[in-house]
Design an enzyme around this catalytic site. Sequence first.
Site, PDB file in Angstrom:
ATOM      1  N   LYS A 104      -8.705  -0.549   6.166  1.00 37.75           N
ATOM      2  CA  LYS A 104      -8.729  -1.681   5.088  1.00 37.75           C
ATOM      3  C   LYS A 104      -9.845  -2.632   5.575  1.00 37.75           C
ATOM      4  O   LYS A 104      -9.698  -3.363   6.570  1.00 37.75           O
ATOM      5  CB  LYS A 104      -7.392  -2.272   4.982  1.00 37.75           C
ATOM      6  CG  LYS A 104      -6.408  -1.416   4.071  1.00 37.75           C
ATOM      7  CD  LYS A 104      -5.125  -2.152   3.958  1.00 37.75           C
ATOM      8  CE  LYS A 104      -4.167  -1.471   3.170  1.00 37.75           C
ATOM      9  NZ  LYS A 104      -3.709  -0.027   3.809  1.00 37.75           N
ATOM     10  N   ASP A 116     -10.119   2.406   2.740  1.00 37.85           N
ATOM     11  CA  ASP A 116      -8.964   2.164   1.888  1.00 37.85           C
ATOM     12  C   ASP A 116      -9.445   1.137   0.824  1.00 37.85           C
ATOM     13  O   ASP A 116     -10.224   0.244   1.141  1.00 37.85           O
ATOM     14  CB  ASP A 116      -7.777   1.604   2.584  1.00 37.85           C
ATOM     15  CG  ASP A 116      -6.920   2.939   3.241  1.00 37.85           C
ATOM     16  OD1 ASP A 116      -7.062   4.106   2.695  1.00 37.85           O
ATOM     17  OD2 ASP A 116      -6.119   2.666   3.975  1.00 37.85           O
ATOM     18  N   ARG A 140     -11.261  10.002  -1.896  1.00 36.02           N
ATOM     19  CA  ARG A 140      -9.652  10.048  -1.909  1.00 36.02           C
ATOM     20  C   ARG A 140      -9.445   9.558  -3.434  1.00 36.02           C
ATOM     21  O   ARG A 140      -9.770   8.375  -3.618  1.00 36.02           O
ATOM     22  CB  ARG A 140      -9.006   9.275  -0.656  1.00 36.02           C
ATOM     23  CG  ARG A 140      -7.380   9.336  -0.952  1.00 36.02           C
ATOM     24  CD  ARG A 140      -6.706   8.740  -0.019  1.00 36.02           C
ATOM     25  NE  ARG A 140      -7.208   8.657   1.288  1.00 36.02           N
ATOM     26  CZ  ARG A 140      -7.194   7.737   2.364  1.00 36.02           C
ATOM     27  NH1 ARG A 140      -6.643   6.525   1.928  1.00 36.02           N
ATOM     28  NH2 ARG A 140      -7.418   8.120   3.523  1.00 36.02           N
ATOM     29  N   GLY A 166      -3.083   4.388  -7.573  1.00 39.49           N
ATOM     30  CA  GLY A 166      -2.907   2.907  -7.404  1.00 39.49           C
ATOM     31  C   GLY A 166      -1.747   2.531  -7.333  1.00 39.49           C
ATOM     32  O   GLY A 166      -0.674   2.729  -7.876  1.00 39.49           O
TER      33      GLY A 166
END
Length: 309
Positions: free
Chosen positions: A98, A135, A185, A189
């Site tokens: 992230k 991510d 990917r 959500g």
Amino acid sequence: MLRSALLAASRSSQVRTVVEKFPPTHAIVERFVAGEALDDAVTACDDLVATGRKVTLDHLGEDTQDAAQAAGTAEAYEYLLKALKETGLAAGAEVSVKLSAVGQFLPVDGEKIALENARRICAAAADAGTTVTLDMEDHTTTDSTLAIARELREDFPWLGVVLQAYLRRTEADCREFSGAGSRVRLCKGAYKEPESVAFQGKHEVDLAYVRALKVLMAGEGYPMIASHDPNMIKIAGQLAQWNNRDRDSFEYQMLYGIRPEEQLRLAGEGNTMRVYLPYGQEWYGYFMRRLAERPANLTFFLRAMATRG
């Protein structure tokens, strides 16, 4: 309403304190999180790879407060990737990052700091012989994350990105990122988004997922189907056949602790099946989003609370 409440709770320090102090919480979290330490993550990764599955490891961390903390997260990934290399697990495991955890939204030079830290992680992954996937978080991060991804791909063309099907923009983003060598990917959500930017109902989101998946499967890149939905898994297989894709030209992905029998079935049929394996001390936000995603997860948690004595 329940989903919204749980997502709100994931950002509440007061609720976090209650959940973290609840005695059975850690035992329940083990269903979804490998543990808090690097050794825990490596052991869980080894166990999964031994069953024919692959892994993507996420060192949990969000809402980084300063540059030192962001650098510390990058260093934790470097240690992780070194461990994967030394244990021989790098061939079956990559890492997920992230950008917010490595500085993306720091008030001064946040994007620059995140780019530098992500570059460190990518270099460590290249040295280990594996890859990195960025991510995605809520919709306010999308432009920034994809801009950083474009820069990183100049040096690391194998860099993966996550796209979220419920965002109205995602079909177009799939067209941009489905070129040769790309890795995408596709997930539905997990954040609460306004109707102006995201489809709201399950049926609408499912249709959006299929549209985006069609783009990826028809493209030249490597689609990563992140879904536990049996219908989406079936559709993905059909689209792969229609587009004459070999089994090694795409993969399925599921979260650690969710539908493990289905994971083993897909891997046993010769598909690439990758498990998203989070670890680390900052597990709370991740855990609450997993509860919000599936009512069955919340039921599991509440049943444990009711029987804690």
